[in-house]
Design a protein around this motif. Structure first.
Motif, PDB file in Angstrom:
ATOM      1  N   GLU A 115       0.834  -1.206   0.000  1.00  0.00           N
ATOM      2  CA  GLU A 115       0.000   0.000   0.000  1.00  0.00           C
ATOM      3  C   GLU A 115       0.868   1.256   0.000  1.00  0.00           C
ATOM      4  O   GLU A 115       0.574   2.216  -0.714  1.00  0.00           O
ATOM      5  CB  GLU A 115      -0.938  -0.002   1.213  1.00  0.00           C
ATOM      6  N   ASN A 116       1.942   1.240   0.791  1.00  0.00           N
ATOM      7  CA  ASN A 116       2.847   2.404   0.830  1.00  0.00           C
ATOM      8  C   ASN A 116       3.508   2.618  -0.526  1.00  0.00           C
ATOM      9  O   ASN A 116       3.657   3.754  -0.981  1.00  0.00           O
ATOM     10  CB  ASN A 116       3.897   2.221   1.920  1.00  0.00           C
ATOM     11  N   ARG A 117       3.940   1.503  -1.174  1.00  0.00           N
ATOM     12  CA  ARG A 117       4.540   1.641  -2.506  1.00  0.00           C
ATOM     13  C   ARG A 117       3.538   2.203  -3.493  1.00  0.00           C
ATOM     14  O   ARG A 117       3.866   3.076  -4.302  1.00  0.00           O
ATOM     15  CB  ARG A 117       5.031   0.276  -2.994  1.00  0.00           C
ATOM     16  N   ILE A 118       2.307   1.709  -3.434  1.00  0.00           N
ATOM     17  CA  ILE A 118       1.277   2.201  -4.356  1.00  0.00           C
ATOM     18  C   ILE A 118       1.019   3.678  -4.093  1.00  0.00           C
ATOM     19  O   ILE A 118       0.896   4.473  -5.037  1.00  0.00           O
ATOM     20  CB  ILE A 118      -0.015   1.363  -4.210  1.00  0.00           C
ATOM     21  N   TRP A 178       3.929   5.574  -5.522  1.00  0.00           N
ATOM     22  CA  TRP A 178       3.834   5.618  -6.992  1.00  0.00           C
ATOM     23  C   TRP A 178       2.745   6.587  -7.431  1.00  0.00           C
ATOM     24  O   TRP A 178       2.933   7.333  -8.390  1.00  0.00           O
ATOM     25  CB  TRP A 178       3.553   4.239  -7.548  1.00  0.00           C
ATOM     26  N   ASN A 179       1.615   6.575  -6.741  1.00  0.00           N
ATOM     27  CA  ASN A 179       0.537   7.507  -7.088  1.00  0.00           C
ATOM     28  C   ASN A 179       0.982   8.950  -6.862  1.00  0.00           C
ATOM     29  O   ASN A 179       0.668   9.833  -7.668  1.00  0.00           O
ATOM     30  CB  ASN A 179      -0.723   7.199  -6.275  1.00  0.00           C
ATOM     31  N   ALA A 180       1.706   9.182  -5.754  1.00  0.00           N
ATOM     32  CA  ALA A 180       2.199  10.535  -5.490  1.00  0.00           C
ATOM     33  C   ALA A 180       3.181  10.964  -6.569  1.00  0.00           C
ATOM     34  O   ALA A 180       3.131  12.102  -7.049  1.00  0.00           O
ATOM     35  CB  ALA A 180       2.855  10.597  -4.111  1.00  0.00           C
ATOM     36  N   GLU A 181       4.079  10.058  -6.968  1.00  0.00           N
ATOM     37  CA  GLU A 181       5.028  10.378  -8.036  1.00  0.00           C
ATOM     38  C   GLU A 181       4.288  10.658  -9.339  1.00  0.00           C
ATOM     39  O   GLU A 181       4.631  11.591 -10.063  1.00  0.00           O
ATOM     40  CB  GLU A 181       6.007   9.218  -8.240  1.00  0.00           C
ATOM     41  N   ARG A 182       3.286   9.829  -9.625  1.00  0.00           N
ATOM     42  CA  ARG A 182       2.517  10.022 -10.854  1.00  0.00           C
ATOM     43  C   ARG A 182       1.790  11.363 -10.824  1.00  0.00           C
ATOM     44  O   ARG A 182       1.802  12.105 -11.804  1.00  0.00           O
ATOM     45  CB  ARG A 182       1.513   8.881 -11.013  1.00  0.00           C
ATOM     46  N   GLU A 183       1.161  11.679  -9.671  1.00  0.00           N
ATOM     47  CA  GLU A 183       0.462  12.953  -9.540  1.00  0.00           C
ATOM     48  C   GLU A 183       1.438  14.114  -9.680  1.00  0.00           C
ATOM     49  O   GLU A 183       1.120  15.126 -10.310  1.00  0.00           O
ATOM     50  CB  GLU A 183      -0.275  13.025  -8.197  1.00  0.00           C
TER      51      GLU A 183
END
Length: 160
Positions: free
Chosen positions: A85-88, A91-96
């Motif tokens: 969950e932390n990795r996801i 990754w979502n934060a990086e994508r955003e």
């Protein structure tokens, strides 16, 4: 009845050695076979009960170990799930962040293009106005002087 008693006495006296031998055999059986046999049976029962108790203890210990392993397995799965969950989330934060950067770059390019277009439009308007002023001046000259307009084939033919 006397006769019966008389016949019975020699039988009883003859059976006394058999009775004594029977009592000796019963006593010998009791001390030699029955006592040790009872001891062996009691020892066997104790061993069997001890083995059963040890088996129950081993089963209880195995159950406790299994529950401990299951608890550790659940904890490990939960930890893996949290890490996932932390990795996801990362990754979502990086994508955003990348999307925000791309959007901002696109906005900057659009604004730069708008500014460039507005500047080009202003320059084109000014050139158009200058060209229109020059054309108006040429037209006025031609009309006032009665001459032909440059690039006007009809006026050029009339003047020839």
């Amino acid at each position: 009845m006397d006769e019966i008693l008389r016949q019975l006495v020699p039988l009883v006296i003859g059976s006394v050695p058999t009775m004594i031998l029977f009592l000796v055999l019963v006593i010998a059986y009791k001390f030699l076979l029955h006592g040790p046999l009872l001891k062996i049976l009691a020892e066997r029962r104790a061993r069997t009960e001890g083995a059963v108790e040890r088996a129950h203890a081993a089963i209880a210990a195995a159950d406790a170990k299994a529950q401990e392993y299951e608890a550790k397995l659940r904890a490990a799965r939960a930890e893996i799930f949290r890490a996932r969950e932390n990795r996801i989330k990362a990754w979502n934060a990086e994508r955003e962040s990348a999307l925000a950067t791309a959007r901002q770059a696109a906005r900057d390019r659009v604004n730069a293009a708008k500014s460039s277009l507005e500047a080009q439009a202003a320059t084109s308007r000014q050139e158009f106005e200058r060209g229109a002023d020059a054309l108006v001046a040429d037209i006025l000259k031609a009309v006032l002087s009665g001459g032909s307009l440059p690039g006007n084939p009809v006026a050029a033919e009339e003047s020839h």
